[in-house]
Design an enzyme around this catalytic site. Structure first.
Site, PDB file in Angstrom:
ATOM      1  N   HIS A  33       0.822  -1.210   0.000  1.00  0.00           N
ATOM      2  CA  HIS A  33       0.000   0.000   0.000  1.00  0.00           C
ATOM      3  C   HIS A  33       0.853   1.256   0.000  1.00  0.00           C
ATOM      4  O   HIS A  33       2.029   1.221   0.351  1.00  0.00           O
ATOM      5  CB  HIS A  33      -0.994   0.034   1.178  1.00  0.00           C
ATOM      6  CG  HIS A  33      -0.398   0.003   2.552  1.00  0.00           C
ATOM      7  ND1 HIS A  33      -0.243  -1.153   3.281  1.00  0.00           N
ATOM      8  CD2 HIS A  33       0.053   0.998   3.364  1.00  0.00           C
ATOM      9  CE1 HIS A  33       0.272  -0.876   4.470  1.00  0.00           C
ATOM     10  NE2 HIS A  33       0.468   0.431   4.546  1.00  0.00           N
ATOM     11  N   HIS A  70       3.840   7.075   3.833  1.00  0.00           N
ATOM     12  CA  HIS A  70       4.771   5.934   3.724  1.00  0.00           C
ATOM     13  C   HIS A  70       4.347   5.006   2.601  1.00  0.00           C
ATOM     14  O   HIS A  70       3.219   5.088   2.096  1.00  0.00           O
ATOM     15  CB  HIS A  70       4.895   5.173   5.050  1.00  0.00           C
ATOM     16  CG  HIS A  70       3.671   4.460   5.531  1.00  0.00           C
ATOM     17  ND1 HIS A  70       2.784   4.999   6.442  1.00  0.00           N
ATOM     18  CD2 HIS A  70       3.173   3.226   5.238  1.00  0.00           C
ATOM     19  CE1 HIS A  70       1.832   4.131   6.698  1.00  0.00           C
ATOM     20  NE2 HIS A  70       2.034   3.036   5.974  1.00  0.00           N
ATOM     21  N   GLU A  72       7.457   0.960   5.249  1.00  0.00           N
ATOM     22  CA  GLU A  72       6.873  -0.080   6.091  1.00  0.00           C
ATOM     23  C   GLU A  72       7.119  -1.424   5.397  1.00  0.00           C
ATOM     24  O   GLU A  72       6.961  -1.533   4.181  1.00  0.00           O
ATOM     25  CB  GLU A  72       5.357   0.151   6.240  1.00  0.00           C
ATOM     26  CG  GLU A  72       4.649  -0.924   7.058  1.00  0.00           C
ATOM     27  CD  GLU A  72       3.132  -0.678   7.171  1.00  0.00           C
ATOM     28  OE1 GLU A  72       2.620   0.293   6.581  1.00  0.00           O
ATOM     29  OE2 GLU A  72       2.468  -1.482   7.839  1.00  0.00           O
TER      30      GLU A  72
HETATM   31  C1  LIG Z   1      -2.273   0.815  10.681  1.00  0.00           C
HETATM   32  C2  LIG Z   1      -1.031   0.075  11.003  1.00  0.00           C
HETATM   33  C3  LIG Z   1       0.089   0.184   9.981  1.00  0.00           C
HETATM   34  C4  LIG Z   1      -0.282  -0.644   8.761  1.00  0.00           C
HETATM   35  O1  LIG Z   1      -0.579  -1.851   8.967  1.00  0.00           O
HETATM   36  O2  LIG Z   1      -0.280  -0.177   7.613  1.00  0.00           O
HETATM   37  C5  LIG Z   1       0.457   1.608   9.652  1.00  0.00           C
HETATM   38  O3  LIG Z   1       0.674   2.020   8.564  1.00  0.00           O
HETATM   39  S1  LIG Z   1       0.665   2.633  11.048  1.00  0.00           S
HETATM   40  C6  LIG Z   1       1.199   4.196  10.350  1.00  0.00           C
HETATM   41  C7  LIG Z   1       1.681   5.112  11.397  1.00  0.00           C
HETATM   42  N1  LIG Z   1       2.864   4.619  12.077  1.00  0.00           N
HETATM   43  C8  LIG Z   1       4.097   5.018  11.821  1.00  0.00           C
HETATM   44  O4  LIG Z   1       4.332   5.880  10.971  1.00  0.00           O
HETATM   45  C9  LIG Z   1       5.191   4.374  12.647  1.00  0.00           C
HETATM   46  C10 LIG Z   1       6.569   4.808  12.235  1.00  0.00           C
HETATM   47  N2  LIG Z   1       6.705   6.271  12.274  1.00  0.00           N
HETATM   48  C11 LIG Z   1       7.398   6.918  13.244  1.00  0.00           C
HETATM   49  O5  LIG Z   1       7.957   6.316  14.146  1.00  0.00           O
HETATM   50  C12 LIG Z   1       7.409   8.427  13.140  1.00  0.00           C
HETATM   51  O6  LIG Z   1       6.333   8.870  12.363  1.00  0.00           O
HETATM   52  C13 LIG Z   1       8.751   8.941  12.503  1.00  0.00           C
HETATM   53  C14 LIG Z   1       8.952   8.427  11.082  1.00  0.00           C
HETATM   54  C15 LIG Z   1       9.944   8.570  13.401  1.00  0.00           C
HETATM   55  C16 LIG Z   1       8.652  10.465  12.403  1.00  0.00           C
HETATM   56  O7  LIG Z   1       8.415  10.972  13.679  1.00  0.00           O
HETATM   57  P1  LIG Z   1       8.132  12.557  13.881  1.00  0.00           P
HETATM   58  O8  LIG Z   1       8.208  12.802  15.348  1.00  0.00           O
HETATM   59  O9  LIG Z   1       6.928  12.954  13.144  1.00  0.00           O
HETATM   60  O10 LIG Z   1       9.251  13.281  13.106  1.00  0.00           O
HETATM   61  P2  LIG Z   1      10.763  13.519  13.420  1.00  0.00           P
HETATM   62  O11 LIG Z   1      10.973  14.912  13.819  1.00  0.00           O
HETATM   63  O12 LIG Z   1      11.374  12.452  14.298  1.00  0.00           O
HETATM   64  O13 LIG Z   1      11.315  13.331  11.937  1.00  0.00           O
HETATM   65  C17 LIG Z   1      12.659  13.218  11.667  1.00  0.00           C
HETATM   66  C18 LIG Z   1      12.843  13.623  10.200  1.00  0.00           C
HETATM   67  O14 LIG Z   1      12.111  12.724   9.355  1.00  0.00           O
HETATM   68  C19 LIG Z   1      11.172  13.451   8.571  1.00  0.00           C
HETATM   69  N3  LIG Z   1       9.939  12.672   8.441  1.00  0.00           N
HETATM   70  C20 LIG Z   1       9.058  12.417   9.413  1.00  0.00           C
HETATM   71  N4  LIG Z   1       8.061  11.673   8.950  1.00  0.00           N
HETATM   72  C21 LIG Z   1       8.320  11.470   7.639  1.00  0.00           C
HETATM   73  C22 LIG Z   1       7.640  10.769   6.607  1.00  0.00           C
HETATM   74  N5  LIG Z   1       6.473  10.154   6.849  1.00  0.00           N
HETATM   75  N6  LIG Z   1       8.174  10.734   5.385  1.00  0.00           N
HETATM   76  C23 LIG Z   1       9.370  11.359   5.117  1.00  0.00           C
HETATM   77  N7  LIG Z   1      10.071  12.051   6.067  1.00  0.00           N
HETATM   78  C24 LIG Z   1       9.537  12.097   7.294  1.00  0.00           C
HETATM   79  C25 LIG Z   1      10.932  14.741   9.305  1.00  0.00           C
HETATM   80  O15 LIG Z   1      10.514  15.739   8.440  1.00  0.00           O
HETATM   81  C26 LIG Z   1      12.307  15.007   9.881  1.00  0.00           C
HETATM   82  O16 LIG Z   1      13.147  15.544   8.886  1.00  0.00           O
HETATM   83  P3  LIG Z   1      13.972  16.892   9.113  1.00  0.00           P
HETATM   84  O17 LIG Z   1      12.958  17.980   9.307  1.00  0.00           O
HETATM   85  O18 LIG Z   1      14.778  17.063   7.858  1.00  0.00           O
HETATM   86  O19 LIG Z   1      14.812  16.657  10.344  1.00  0.00           O
HETATM   87 CO   LIG Z   2       0.767   1.313   6.503  1.00  0.00          CO
END
Ligand SMILES: CC[C@@H](C(=O)O)C(=O)SCCNC(=O)CCNC(=O)[C@H](O)C(C)(C)COP(=O)(O)OP(=O)(O)OC[C@H]1O[C@@H](n2cnc3c(N)ncnc32)[C@H](O)[C@@H]1OP(=O)(O)O
Ligand SMILES: [Co+2]
Length: 134
Positions: A7, A79, A130
């Site tokens: 997905h 994602h 993922e």
């Molecule tokens: C329903 C269940 C399951 C399924 O079966 O399909 C799912 O899909 S659950 C979906 C939701 N769960 C998750 O996303 C779990 C994993 N994600 C995480 O742990 C966090 O979202 C993260 C990825 C660690 C981001 O955390 P966050 O606190 O929002 O941001 P940070 O400040 O730590 O981000 C660091 C850095 O990464 C960039 N970033 C954040 N999210 C994304 C993204 N989705 N795609 C691309 N880049 C991302 C963020 O912009 C930061 O970059 P800089 O600003 O350059 O530092």
């Molecule tokens: Co998902």
């Protein structure tokens, strides 16, 4: 190692509006909303002929998509999910190559009842990945 695209997930600020748009404007087959408290999201799956779209909306405090929606208030692609046959083997191979697995590092059960884990977007050309064991 990776197989089919399972997905593409899109974080949305208004789940009902996004679901209606896919159903009524794009003519897609949409599912019912599913709360996933272990993941901090509510999801709606859209069935396409060759893959799925996962609409995501925050659920509860500390949702992992809350920060993303703050930075992208209109929503956006959050994602992509690839299928793997053996998620532990995939994890060990990826961590050995330097990739960071998010959370505890242990797979959780995802929305399809299968083990999933997430890889840090900074290790995959800015894309949150993922993996789902099928
Ligand atoms: C329903 C269940 C399951 C399924 O079966 O399909 C799912 O899909 S659950 C979906 C939701 N769960 C998750 O996303 C779990 C994993 N994600 C995480 O742990 C966090 O979202 C993260 C990825 C660690 C981001 O955390 P966050 O606190 O929002 O941001 P940070 O400040 O730590 O981000 C660091 C850095 O990464 C960039 N970033 C954040 N999210 C994304 C993204 N989705 N795609 C691309 N880049 C991302 C963020 O912009 C930061 O970059 P800089 O600003 O350059 O530092
Ligand atoms: Co998902």
């Amino acid at each position: 190692m990776i197989g089919r695209l399972n997905h593409v997930a899109i974080a949305v600020p208004d789940l009902d509006a996004a679901t209606a748009q896919y159903r009524d404007t794009l003519g897609a087959k949409v599912g019912a909303p599913q709360d996933e408290p272990d993941h901090g999201v509510t999801v709606v799956f859209i069935e396409l002929p060759n893959t799925k779209i996962e609409l995501l909306h925050p659920l509860g405090e500390g949702s992992p998509i809350a920060g993303f929606l703050e930075k992208n208030p209109s929503g956006g692609i959050h994602h992509i999910c690839y299928e793997v046959e053996d998620i532990l083997e995939a994890r060990d191979r990826l961590t050995a190559s330097g990739a960071r697995v998010l959370g505890s590092g242990e797979p959780k059960i995802g929305a399809h009842g299968k083990p999933v884990l997430f890889l840090h977007p900074k290790d995959f050309t800015g894309t949150l990945v993922e993996l789902e064991q099928v």
